[in-house]
Scaffold this motif. Structure first.
Motif: not given
Length: 133
Positions: A1-18
């Motif tokens: 799991m340590r090789e995964r990002s928060l986005e991948a773990i949570e299944g929620d891609a925020w994308g670039d900052a506004p």
């Protein structure tokens, strides 16, 4: 799991900052895409301080704090512990009693005479007092 990002773990891609986002917001967006195993102390301090990915990141922060309770990001010795104490919601600790026990052990291991920052010393004292009651 340590090789995964928060986005991948949570299944929620925020994308670039506004557009026009603050440096902090941009940093949080970037850090959510890094593998959690590559996050530095400062990265954990920033994300936990913003209450982002708490359930995933607090165990990683505790791994570091168990080795070095006064682990330092960019501000001062113990800044990671300070943010864990001040910014992790009480309902997290209630839902993860094992992690709460780990935090208690970290707090007990800190020699208050080695704490350079008055605010951290006060927060640690408050947590120790609350644990005695």
């Amino acid at each position: 799991m340590r090789e995964r990002s928060l986005e991948a773990i949570e299944g929620d891609a925020w994308g670039d900052a506004p557009a026009g986002a603050t440096r902090l917001i941009s940093t949080v967006h970037e850090l959510r895409r890094k593998a959690i195993g590559t996050l530095a102390v400062e990265d954990l301090r920033v994300l936990i301080g913003q209450r982002v990915g708490v359930a995933v990141l607090v165990p990683l922060a505790l791994d570091i704090l168990e080795r070095d309770p006064l682990a330092e990001g960019d501000f001062y010795p113990g800044d990671l512990l300070s943010v864990v104490l001040r910014r992790v919601p009480a309902d997290y600790w209630a839902g993860y009693p094992g992690e709460s026990g780990r935090l208690d052990a970290v707090i007990a291991a800190v020699d208050l005479d080695e704490v350079e920052v008055d605010e951290l010393r006060a927060v640690l004292g408050d947590f120790r007092s609350a644990g005695e009651g």
